[in-house]
Design a protein around this motif. Sequence first.
Motif, PDB file in Angstrom:
ATOM      1  N   VAL A   1      62.971  52.379   2.243  1.00  0.00           N
ATOM      2  CA  VAL A   1      62.814  51.101   2.930  1.00  0.00           C
ATOM      3  C   VAL A   1      64.219  50.672   3.315  1.00  0.00           C
ATOM      4  O   VAL A   1      65.082  50.478   2.462  1.00  0.00           O
ATOM      5  CB  VAL A   1      62.141  50.048   2.020  1.00  0.00           C
ATOM      6  CG1 VAL A   1      62.106  48.698   2.704  1.00  0.00           C
ATOM      7  CG2 VAL A   1      60.745  50.500   1.636  1.00  0.00           C
ATOM      8  N   SER A   2      64.465  50.559   4.627  1.00  0.00           N
ATOM      9  CA  SER A   2      65.783  50.233   5.157  1.00  0.00           C
ATOM     10  C   SER A   2      65.744  48.854   5.809  1.00  0.00           C
ATOM     11  O   SER A   2      64.818  48.551   6.562  1.00  0.00           O
ATOM     12  CB  SER A   2      66.173  51.301   6.184  1.00  0.00           C
ATOM     13  OG  SER A   2      67.343  50.941   6.877  1.00  0.00           O
ATOM     14  N   VAL A   3      66.757  48.048   5.493  1.00  0.00           N
ATOM     15  CA  VAL A   3      66.829  46.678   6.018  1.00  0.00           C
ATOM     16  C   VAL A   3      68.258  46.403   6.504  1.00  0.00           C
ATOM     17  O   VAL A   3      69.194  47.106   6.118  1.00  0.00           O
ATOM     18  CB  VAL A   3      66.423  45.640   4.943  1.00  0.00           C
ATOM     19  CG1 VAL A   3      64.981  45.851   4.495  1.00  0.00           C
ATOM     20  CG2 VAL A   3      67.361  45.676   3.754  1.00  0.00           C
ATOM     21  N   PRO A   4      68.439  45.374   7.333  1.00  0.00           N
ATOM     22  CA  PRO A   4      69.794  45.002   7.744  1.00  0.00           C
ATOM     23  C   PRO A   4      70.687  44.743   6.527  1.00  0.00           C
ATOM     24  O   PRO A   4      70.224  44.273   5.484  1.00  0.00           O
ATOM     25  CB  PRO A   4      69.574  43.722   8.558  1.00  0.00           C
ATOM     26  CG  PRO A   4      68.177  43.851   9.076  1.00  0.00           C
ATOM     27  CD  PRO A   4      67.415  44.533   7.967  1.00  0.00           C
ATOM     28  N   ARG A   5      71.973  45.060   6.689  1.00  0.00           N
ATOM     29  CA  ARG A   5      72.906  45.052   5.553  1.00  0.00           C
ATOM     30  C   ARG A   5      72.942  43.729   4.792  1.00  0.00           C
ATOM     31  O   ARG A   5      72.877  43.718   3.566  1.00  0.00           O
ATOM     32  CB  ARG A   5      74.314  45.422   6.023  1.00  0.00           C
ATOM     33  CG  ARG A   5      75.310  45.426   4.866  1.00  0.00           C
ATOM     34  CD  ARG A   5      76.671  45.929   5.236  1.00  0.00           C
ATOM     35  NE  ARG A   5      77.182  45.279   6.426  1.00  0.00           N
ATOM     36  CZ  ARG A   5      78.174  45.769   7.152  1.00  0.00           C
ATOM     37  NH1 ARG A   5      78.749  46.890   6.810  1.00  0.00           N
ATOM     38  NH2 ARG A   5      78.594  45.121   8.209  1.00  0.00           N
ATOM     39  N   GLN A   6      73.046  42.602   5.478  1.00  0.00           N
ATOM     40  CA  GLN A   6      73.153  41.316   4.780  1.00  0.00           C
ATOM     41  C   GLN A   6      71.909  41.063   3.923  1.00  0.00           C
ATOM     42  O   GLN A   6      72.015  40.655   2.765  1.00  0.00           O
ATOM     43  CB  GLN A   6      73.358  40.180   5.780  1.00  0.00           C
ATOM     44  CG  GLN A   6      73.682  38.861   5.126  1.00  0.00           C
ATOM     45  CD  GLN A   6      74.010  37.771   6.142  1.00  0.00           C
ATOM     46  OE1 GLN A   6      73.677  37.869   7.312  1.00  0.00           O
ATOM     47  NE2 GLN A   6      74.657  36.729   5.678  1.00  0.00           N
ATOM     48  N   LEU A   7      70.744  41.324   4.478  1.00  0.00           N
ATOM     49  CA  LEU A   7      69.497  41.158   3.720  1.00  0.00           C
ATOM     50  C   LEU A   7      69.459  42.129   2.544  1.00  0.00           C
ATOM     51  O   LEU A   7      69.087  41.759   1.433  1.00  0.00           O
ATOM     52  CB  LEU A   7      68.289  41.380   4.635  1.00  0.00           C
ATOM     53  CG  LEU A   7      66.923  41.338   3.964  1.00  0.00           C
ATOM     54  CD1 LEU A   7      66.646  39.972   3.355  1.00  0.00           C
ATOM     55  CD2 LEU A   7      65.833  41.726   4.961  1.00  0.00           C
ATOM     56  N   GLY A   8      69.861  43.370   2.772  1.00  0.00           N
ATOM     57  CA  GLY A   8      69.825  44.381   1.715  1.00  0.00           C
ATOM     58  C   GLY A   8      70.764  44.087   0.566  1.00  0.00           C
ATOM     59  O   GLY A   8      70.408  44.240  -0.606  1.00  0.00           O
ATOM     60  N   LEU A   9      71.974  43.646   0.890  1.00  0.00           N
ATOM     61  CA  LEU A   9      72.940  43.352  -0.179  1.00  0.00           C
ATOM     62  C   LEU A   9      72.511  42.147  -1.004  1.00  0.00           C
ATOM     63  O   LEU A   9      72.645  42.153  -2.233  1.00  0.00           O
ATOM     64  CB  LEU A   9      74.337  43.147   0.413  1.00  0.00           C
ATOM     65  CG  LEU A   9      74.963  44.394   1.040  1.00  0.00           C
ATOM     66  CD1 LEU A   9      76.311  44.042   1.681  1.00  0.00           C
ATOM     67  CD2 LEU A   9      75.112  45.510   0.019  1.00  0.00           C
ATOM     68  N   LEU A  10      71.973  41.121  -0.342  1.00  0.00           N
ATOM     69  CA  LEU A  10      71.469  39.963  -1.086  1.00  0.00           C
ATOM     70  C   LEU A  10      70.254  40.355  -1.930  1.00  0.00           C
ATOM     71  O   LEU A  10      70.128  39.925  -3.080  1.00  0.00           O
ATOM     72  CB  LEU A  10      71.130  38.823  -0.137  1.00  0.00           C
ATOM     73  CG  LEU A  10      70.675  37.518  -0.801  1.00  0.00           C
ATOM     74  CD1 LEU A  10      71.674  37.034  -1.847  1.00  0.00           C
ATOM     75  CD2 LEU A  10      70.436  36.446   0.251  1.00  0.00           C
ATOM     76  N   THR A  11      69.396  41.199  -1.388  1.00  0.00           N
ATOM     77  CA  THR A  11      68.228  41.685  -2.145  1.00  0.00           C
ATOM     78  C   THR A  11      68.683  42.435  -3.393  1.00  0.00           C
ATOM     79  O   THR A  11      68.157  42.216  -4.490  1.00  0.00           O
ATOM     80  CB  THR A  11      67.350  42.588  -1.262  1.00  0.00           C
ATOM     81  OG1 THR A  11      66.871  41.827  -0.153  1.00  0.00           O
ATOM     82  CG2 THR A  11      66.182  43.168  -2.047  1.00  0.00           C
ATOM     83  N   LEU A  12      69.654  43.319  -3.238  1.00  0.00           N
ATOM     84  CA  LEU A  12      70.155  44.074  -4.386  1.00  0.00           C
ATOM     85  C   LEU A  12      70.757  43.138  -5.422  1.00  0.00           C
ATOM     86  O   LEU A  12      70.545  43.310  -6.630  1.00  0.00           O
ATOM     87  CB  LEU A  12      71.176  45.117  -3.935  1.00  0.00           C
ATOM     88  CG  LEU A  12      71.694  46.038  -5.026  1.00  0.00           C
ATOM     89  CD1 LEU A  12      70.557  46.830  -5.675  1.00  0.00           C
ATOM     90  CD2 LEU A  12      72.743  46.978  -4.465  1.00  0.00           C
ATOM     91  N   ASP A  13      71.466  42.118  -4.978  1.00  0.00           N
ATOM     92  CA  ASP A  13      72.029  41.133  -5.898  1.00  0.00           C
ATOM     93  C   ASP A  13      70.914  40.449  -6.693  1.00  0.00           C
ATOM     94  O   ASP A  13      71.027  40.258  -7.906  1.00  0.00           O
ATOM     95  CB  ASP A  13      72.851  40.118  -5.114  1.00  0.00           C
ATOM     96  CG  ASP A  13      73.712  39.244  -6.008  1.00  0.00           C
ATOM     97  OD1 ASP A  13      74.339  39.788  -6.936  1.00  0.00           O
ATOM     98  OD2 ASP A  13      73.746  38.021  -5.788  1.00  0.00           O
ATOM     99  N   ILE A  14      69.830  40.093  -6.022  1.00  0.00           N
ATOM    100  CA  ILE A  14      68.684  39.465  -6.698  1.00  0.00           C
ATOM    101  C   ILE A  14      68.079  40.435  -7.710  1.00  0.00           C
ATOM    102  O   ILE A  14      67.737  40.046  -8.836  1.00  0.00           O
ATOM    103  CB  ILE A  14      67.637  39.013  -5.655  1.00  0.00           C
ATOM    104  CG1 ILE A  14      68.188  37.831  -4.855  1.00  0.00           C
ATOM    105  CG2 ILE A  14      66.305  38.672  -6.314  1.00  0.00           C
ATOM    106  CD1 ILE A  14      67.406  37.492  -3.600  1.00  0.00           C
ATOM    107  N   LEU A  15      67.973  41.694  -7.340  1.00  0.00           N
ATOM    108  CA  LEU A  15      67.400  42.689  -8.259  1.00  0.00           C
ATOM    109  C   LEU A  15      68.253  42.868  -9.517  1.00  0.00           C
ATOM    110  O   LEU A  15      67.728  43.162 -10.589  1.00  0.00           O
ATOM    111  CB  LEU A  15      67.228  44.034  -7.546  1.00  0.00           C
ATOM    112  CG  LEU A  15      66.166  44.066  -6.451  1.00  0.00           C
ATOM    113  CD1 LEU A  15      66.271  45.353  -5.638  1.00  0.00           C
ATOM    114  CD2 LEU A  15      64.772  43.915  -7.043  1.00  0.00           C
TER     115      LEU A  15
END
Length: 154
Positions: free
Chosen positions: A44-58
């Motif tokens: 599952v690939s997402v735009p970088r800003q969304l992905g980095l914030l998502t990873l931070d939440i995880l």
Amino acid sequence: MNAMWTHDVEWLAAATPGPEAGNRAWHPGDGTVLVEAGRHWDLVSVPRQLGLLTLDILWYDPVRTPGPTLVDSAAHRVGFLVPPDPDFRWYGEGLRHASSGSWVALPPPDRSASPLEWIVPPGGSGALHSPLILRLALREAGETLALLEPVSED
């Protein structure tokens, strides 16, 4: 070559049609290998800003370590490896889902292959992101980014 690297490479290479080819390409350290999604995992690939914030939440979950996660600096995207599930529907603005029939370039598990690198490398155990937990984190990250967007004065 250390045992951890060997185990990680074997886990990733198991998804290739010819695992020995993946191991040879990764061994020099700067190559990527095309691996078919949908066999052992989907991406599952997402735009970088969304992905980095998502990873931070995880990372906030003290019990669970996030699954393998890539960043593609050239494409400005973050990719999450999840279990293959043809019935699980991924949706969202800018979201891409690579499954059966899709090929994904992967760097070696222990170093970057510019512009690709692992933010969370595969652990060799086969542990992946939980689709439900990832979906919730993506939603939370998307809502946070929407609140942070400047209001246009039209």
